[in-house]
Design a protein around this motif. Structure first.
Motif, PDB file in Angstrom:
ATOM      1  N   LEU A 137       0.820  -1.203   0.000  1.00 13.85           N
ATOM      2  CA  LEU A 137       0.000   0.000   0.000  1.00 13.85           C
ATOM      3  C   LEU A 137       0.859   1.261   0.000  1.00 13.85           C
ATOM      4  O   LEU A 137       0.531   2.254  -0.658  1.00 13.85           O
ATOM      5  CB  LEU A 137      -0.920  -0.003   1.223  1.00 13.85           C
ATOM      6  N   LEU A 138       1.967   1.225   0.761  1.00  8.25           N
ATOM      7  CA  LEU A 138       2.872   2.374   0.776  1.00  8.25           C
ATOM      8  C   LEU A 138       3.515   2.588  -0.588  1.00  8.25           C
ATOM      9  O   LEU A 138       3.715   3.735  -1.022  1.00  8.25           O
ATOM     10  CB  LEU A 138       3.942   2.176   1.853  1.00  8.25           C
ATOM     11  N   HIS A 139       3.849   1.494  -1.276  1.00  9.99           N
ATOM     12  CA  HIS A 139       4.446   1.600  -2.606  1.00  9.99           C
ATOM     13  C   HIS A 139       3.474   2.175  -3.620  1.00  9.99           C
ATOM     14  O   HIS A 139       3.887   2.708  -4.660  1.00  9.99           O
ATOM     15  CB  HIS A 139       4.935   0.230  -3.080  1.00  9.99           C
ATOM     16  N   ARG A 140       2.179   2.071  -3.326  1.00  7.32           N
ATOM     17  CA  ARG A 140       1.169   2.647  -4.215  1.00  7.32           C
ATOM     18  C   ARG A 140       1.021   4.140  -4.001  1.00  7.32           C
ATOM     19  O   ARG A 140       0.234   4.798  -4.690  1.00  7.32           O
ATOM     20  CB  ARG A 140      -0.176   1.958  -3.991  1.00  7.32           C
ATOM     21  N   GLY A 141       1.768   4.686  -3.057  1.00 10.28           N
ATOM     22  CA  GLY A 141       1.757   6.123  -2.825  1.00 10.28           C
ATOM     23  C   GLY A 141       0.796   6.598  -1.758  1.00 10.28           C
ATOM     24  O   GLY A 141       0.627   7.806  -1.583  1.00 10.28           O
TER      25      GLY A 141
END
Length: 501
Positions: free
Chosen positions: A368-372
């Motif tokens: 989820l963090l990598h999705r911004g």
């Protein structure tokens, strides 16, 4: 003497009347409670009462070192070692004695240890936990008193109590046999409150007692005799469907038995003017193993969290260390239940399950963090309640994983567990000859995953209904219900499963 026996009921009525005659004299009520608690322990075995008394004296004397010495941490360590050492001797000596004798024999030393003479005293695990909560509480008080200028009202610890109150805290008969585990900070103030006591929530108290009789005396005994005991005693003779049914039935049996005991003693405590901690919250509604442990044996799981997991570092020392701390806490939980390999496996299974869930959550969070997404948004998503079909899938997976653990928990030995598992995978013959157990299993699945959420609402509904009935008619209703339960229940007085821990 069983708390579900007619003898106990008759004695309790007499005790109850005498207890409330002295309503305005709290000190006398406490004395009556202390004497009664020791008499109950002594009825199991007089030595158990002597052991409890000796333990109370020694731990109280050691606790004074925490309060009055200049090295409170040293005295805390000594006190905790004494408490754990006492528990270890009685609970684990018989397990290690043969190995010790064998080892000494190899060294040429003949050593005869009294393996058969050491019997586990009733309630020892629970009053050990009670005493440790007291030791930690007065240690916190001692540290605060030395290191701060806070006013008395703002100190976060608690004052040392009299030996009389300490002895009653450890021996309080409703919770000494099988919990729940009381915390010193919440229970001792109830004992020490000088104001006259009163019966707390009488409608709830009687409902809990009736619910306990239904759960333990009737339903738990029925599941044990009809489905669990015959199969676990000889698993090789049963079909796979019957073996699965027995695991499901035992999951229901142990829940009914243990939560029923908690209901019973909570109701008794309310009648005496005390509140005990909540120990169960519909555990089979859990959608994950982590949630299960926030609903099952809550007083134990929170005790392990506060006195083992947090002191080890909790989740403050990185992800890997957190998982090690989880495993240590769960394995110790298993070993607390017993010294056999099966209990070690049971604790390890729960530890592994929680660790795997933590790993899954970490991967999801990183994705989820990598999705911004912001950290706050990710935190909200991770905390979101499971809904829809995922909720039922989570409940199904969690229940069956817990059921695998119950297989080891219920089996007497590791070999028995392996025999059960082997039969589970080999005894899958003609299903047409086992339609009846298949139908019962299907019925249990419907009850567990469809009807159980509705059943959890019945106690509150019953309480509200009884409040509308004239008080003089309530005894007739309760007697009618109890008579019906006793009539339907299997013969014999059931034992409380957790009394052996």
């Amino acid at each position: 003497m069983s708390y579900l026996s007619i003898e106990f009921a008759a004695i309790f009525v007499a005790f109850f009347l005498i207890y409330w005659i002295f309503r305005s004299r709290v000190a006398i009520q406490n004395l009556i409670l202390l004497i009664s608690s020791y008499l109950i322990v002594g009825l199991f075995n007089i030595n158990f009462a002597l052991i409890l008394g000796s333990y109370s004296v020694i731990l109280y004397l050691l606790s004074t070192g925490i309060v009055y010495s200049l090295r409170p941490k040293l005295w805390l360590i000594i006190s905790v070692v004494a408490a754990i050492g006492n528990l270890a001797v009685f609970k684990y000596f018989n397990f290690f004695a043969p190995q010790l004798q064998h080892q000494f024999a190899e060294w040429g030393i003949e050593l005869s240890l009294p393996v058969a003479e050491i019997i586990l005293p009733i309630g020892i695990s629970f009053y050990t936990f009670h005493s440790m909560s007291y030791l930690v509480s007065i240690y916190e008080r001692a540290i605060d008193k030395r290191n701060s200028e806070l006013t008395k009202e703002n100190w976060r610890g608690m004052e040392p109590v009299s030996f009389f109150d300490f002895a009653l805290f450890l021996s309080f008969f409703p919770s000494i046999i099988a919990g729940p585990i009381n915390r010193a900070k919440s229970f001792l103030p109830q004992l020490q409150n000088p104001k006259p006591r009163e019966v707390l929530e009488p409608h709830r108290a009687f409902m809990l007692i009736i619910l306990a009789v239904i759960k333990v005396y009737w339903l738990s005994s029925f599941f044990s005799q009809a489905f669990v005991k015959p199969v676990f005693d000889n698993p090789t003779e049963y079909h796979t469907v019957e073996l699965i049914l027995a695991i499901y039935a035992y999951a229901i049996e142990i829940y009914l038995n243990f939560s029923g005991y908690t209901d019973l003693v909570t109701g008794i405590a309310l009648l005496l003017g005390f509140k005990l901690p909540i120990n169960f919250n519909a555990p089979y509604l859990a959608t994950s193993l982590k949630e299960f442990w926030t609903r099952w044996h809550i007083s134990l799981s929170t005790w392990i969290r506060d006195y083992i997991y947090f002191p080890l570092g909790g989740n403050r020392k990185g992800f890997s260390r957190t998982q090690i701390n989880v495993m240590i806490g769960m394995v110790l939980s298993g070993l607390w239940h017993g010294e056999t390999l099966n209990f070690l496996i049971w604790g390890a299974l729960h530890g592994i399950g929680v660790v795997l869930l933590n790993i899954k959550d970490q991967f999801k969070e990183r994705r989820l963090l990598h999705r911004g997404l912001s950290k706050g948004r990710v935190r909200d998503i991770m905390r979101r309640e499971v809904t829809g079909w995922r909720k039922y899938l989570g409940r199904f997976i969690t229940f069956n994983y817990v059921g695998i653990g119950w297989l080891f928990f219920r089996s007497e030995t590791f070999d028995d567990s392996m025999a059960y598992i082997t039969s589970l995978f080999h005894n899958y013959g003609n299903i047409a000859e086992n339609l009846e157990p298949l139908g019962i299993l299907a019925g249990l699945i419907v009850v567990i995953f469809a009807i159980y959420p509705l059943l959890t609402k019945l106690p509150e509904i019953f309480i509200n209904l009884t409040k509308k009935i004239p008080f003089v008619l309530l005894p007739l209703l309760f007697v009618a219900i109890l008579w019906g339960v006793i009539y339907l229940a299997p013969s014999g007085i059931p034992q409380f499963i957790y009394a052996s821990f």
